[in-house]
Design a protein around this motif. Sequence first.
Motif, PDB file in Angstrom:
ATOM      1  N   TYR A 108      33.683  19.825  -8.843  1.00 35.02           N
ATOM      2  CA  TYR A 108      34.224  20.732  -7.833  1.00 35.02           C
ATOM      3  C   TYR A 108      33.219  21.791  -7.401  1.00 35.02           C
ATOM      4  N   ALA A 109      32.510  22.380  -8.359  1.00 34.60           N
ATOM      5  CA  ALA A 109      31.623  23.497  -8.033  1.00 34.60           C
ATOM      6  C   ALA A 109      30.403  23.007  -7.278  1.00 34.60           C
ATOM      7  N   PRO A 110      29.935  23.781  -6.288  1.00 32.65           N
ATOM      8  CA  PRO A 110      28.656  23.429  -5.644  1.00 32.65           C
ATOM      9  C   PRO A 110      27.505  23.536  -6.629  1.00 32.65           C
ATOM     10  N   ARG A 111      26.427  22.827  -6.323  1.00 29.64           N
ATOM     11  CA  ARG A 111      25.317  22.746  -7.278  1.00 29.64           C
ATOM     12  C   ARG A 111      24.730  24.116  -7.590  1.00 29.64           C
ATOM     13  N   ARG A 112      24.660  24.994  -6.598  1.00 33.14           N
ATOM     14  CA  ARG A 112      24.092  26.323  -6.846  1.00 33.14           C
ATOM     15  C   ARG A 112      24.939  27.141  -7.806  1.00 33.14           C
ATOM     16  N   LEU A 113      26.233  26.879  -7.826  1.00 35.02           N
ATOM     17  CA  LEU A 113      27.117  27.596  -8.744  1.00 35.02           C
ATOM     18  C   LEU A 113      27.264  26.874 -10.074  1.00 35.02           C
TER      19      LEU A 113
ATOM     20  N   ALA B 152      26.925  26.435 -16.120  1.00 34.79           N
ATOM     21  CA  ALA B 152      26.579  25.588 -17.263  1.00 34.79           C
ATOM     22  C   ALA B 152      25.567  26.276 -18.177  1.00 34.79           C
ATOM     23  N   TYR B 153      24.618  26.982 -17.594  1.00 36.21           N
ATOM     24  CA  TYR B 153      23.615  27.686 -18.392  1.00 36.21           C
ATOM     25  C   TYR B 153      24.261  28.776 -19.243  1.00 36.21           C
ATOM     26  N   VAL B 154      25.191  29.540 -18.660  1.00 32.43           N
ATOM     27  CA  VAL B 154      25.862  30.610 -19.405  1.00 32.43           C
ATOM     28  C   VAL B 154      26.703  30.026 -20.536  1.00 32.43           C
ATOM     29  N   ILE B 155      27.383  28.909 -20.276  1.00 34.72           N
ATOM     30  CA  ILE B 155      28.213  28.289 -21.316  1.00 34.72           C
ATOM     31  C   ILE B 155      27.345  27.801 -22.466  1.00 34.72           C
ATOM     32  N   ASP B 156      26.207  27.216 -22.155  1.00 40.23           N
ATOM     33  CA  ASP B 156      25.301  26.779 -23.224  1.00 40.23           C
ATOM     34  C   ASP B 156      24.797  27.964 -24.046  1.00 40.23           C
ATOM     35  N   LEU B 157      24.580  29.106 -23.406  1.00 41.35           N
ATOM     36  CA  LEU B 157      24.175  30.295 -24.151  1.00 41.35           C
ATOM     37  C   LEU B 157      25.300  30.796 -25.053  1.00 41.35           C
ATOM     38  N   LEU B 158      26.536  30.744 -24.580  1.00 42.57           N
ATOM     39  CA  LEU B 158      27.666  31.195 -25.396  1.00 42.57           C
ATOM     40  C   LEU B 158      27.830  30.334 -26.634  1.00 42.57           C
ATOM     41  N   ALA B 159      27.483  29.051 -26.526  1.00 35.80           N
ATOM     42  CA  ALA B 159      27.593  28.169 -27.694  1.00 35.80           C
ATOM     43  C   ALA B 159      26.620  28.549 -28.797  1.00 35.80           C
ATOM     44  N   ALA B 160      25.559  29.295 -28.456  1.00 41.01           N
ATOM     45  CA  ALA B 160      24.545  29.675 -29.445  1.00 41.01           C
ATOM     46  C   ALA B 160      24.750  31.084 -29.985  1.00 41.01           C
ATOM     47  N   VAL B 161      25.798  31.777 -29.552  1.00 42.53           N
ATOM     48  CA  VAL B 161      26.035  33.142 -30.040  1.00 42.53           C
ATOM     49  C   VAL B 161      26.490  33.085 -31.493  1.00 42.53           C
TER      50      VAL B 161
ATOM     51  N   THR C 297      33.225  22.529 -24.063  1.00 37.12           N
ATOM     52  CA  THR C 297      32.882  22.454 -22.647  1.00 37.12           C
ATOM     53  C   THR C 297      31.543  21.773 -22.433  1.00 37.12           C
ATOM     54  N   SER C 298      30.545  22.129 -23.234  1.00 31.56           N
ATOM     55  CA  SER C 298      29.207  21.548 -23.060  1.00 31.56           C
ATOM     56  C   SER C 298      29.205  20.040 -23.276  1.00 31.56           C
ATOM     57  N   VAL C 299      29.843  19.587 -24.348  1.00 25.27           N
ATOM     58  CA  VAL C 299      29.869  18.158 -24.624  1.00 25.27           C
ATOM     59  C   VAL C 299      30.697  17.415 -23.573  1.00 25.27           C
ATOM     60  N   SER C 300      31.841  17.969 -23.198  1.00 28.03           N
ATOM     61  CA  SER C 300      32.680  17.318 -22.189  1.00 28.03           C
ATOM     62  C   SER C 300      31.964  17.245 -20.845  1.00 28.03           C
ATOM     63  N   ARG C 301      31.218  18.280 -20.514  1.00 23.88           N
ATOM     64  CA  ARG C 301      30.477  18.267 -19.248  1.00 23.88           C
ATOM     65  C   ARG C 301      29.442  17.145 -19.229  1.00 23.88           C
ATOM     66  N   GLU C 302      28.743  16.970 -20.334  1.00 29.89           N
ATOM     67  CA  GLU C 302      27.756  15.891 -20.397  1.00 29.89           C
ATOM     68  C   GLU C 302      28.416  14.518 -20.285  1.00 29.89           C
ATOM     69  N   VAL C 303      29.589  14.374 -20.898  1.00 27.12           N
ATOM     70  CA  VAL C 303      30.287  13.088 -20.837  1.00 27.12           C
ATOM     71  C   VAL C 303      30.771  12.812 -19.417  1.00 27.12           C
TER      72      VAL C 303
END
Length: 334
Positions: A122-127, A132-141, A201-207
Amino acid sequence: MDMTTQQTPPPPLPPPAPPERRPAARGATRPGDRIFLGLSRGSGILVLVIMAAIAAFLTYRAVLAISKDEANFFTAFEWNPSGVPPQFGIAVLAFGTVVSSVIAMIIAVPVAVGIALFITHYAPRRLAGPIAYVIDLLAAVPSIIYGLWGALVLVPNLDGLYGWLDAYLGWTGILEWNQGAPRSLFTVGILLAIMILPIITSVSREVFGQVPRMHQEAALALGATRWEVIRMAVLPFGRSGVISASMLGLGRALGETMAVAMVLSPSFDIDASLLDPGGGTFAQNIAGKFNEATEMGRDALIASGLVLFVITLLVNGAARLIIARRKEYSGAAA
């Protein structure tokens, strides 16, 4: 008259024989292949040996503790391994661990799948890229950061939610609030949901990003809407991946320690309402009592750790069975 003999042309030479192809060897033949095979096989065996050693150590120390326990280890509602006689049980810990993890999964999985679908479809590529980058950072907190945030921000601001739940769902008894501090299993479940949300979210997004494009285009060509494409093509393909991501998040929720210890008011009672302060989990109890425990107390904590170890193995085994039974419907072999 001179007779000339007619010479016949020589027969054509046969085509050169193709180079002989040796049958592929089943095992590794090159030195590099043999080394890699040995390292891979050794790594797999080493993991099994380590798990067996952990299970043997936990079982040995647990047997020492349970043999001296004067209470029922599985049903007792007290924890006093240093008493005379020692009495301790895991009923409250098992209840708190399972309930808080289930609450976290109920909250996190639908939200994580929705975010993953939004990013991929749904989201445009720029968004989509920054999200996705912010979610990946949250996974490492680190979990201690989530614990500090939960204690200083989440807990003081849950009175409104607790009041709303009590007003509309308090009649069930499960969500009845007695105006106590919101340091309950429900708060722990909310915090754990926030912690495991980035992982799922990260794993589901990749799938979802691996869904074959022609499956989606075929559905669109037949007149399907975007939601129907997701329902008929994307979700069936990614079902096994979502289950795996959920089990990965559940594993973190079951073993979370510091964040739970910072927001929960521990007690060895099981209240009917999930909004009342109290309860406990295996990891929180081990972290809170290990330093001050006697030798008998440490053996009792190790026995509770063995139960958590078994629960984790059962959860992972159940996930593998679910994925294996639904593999033919996932479209992963397409």
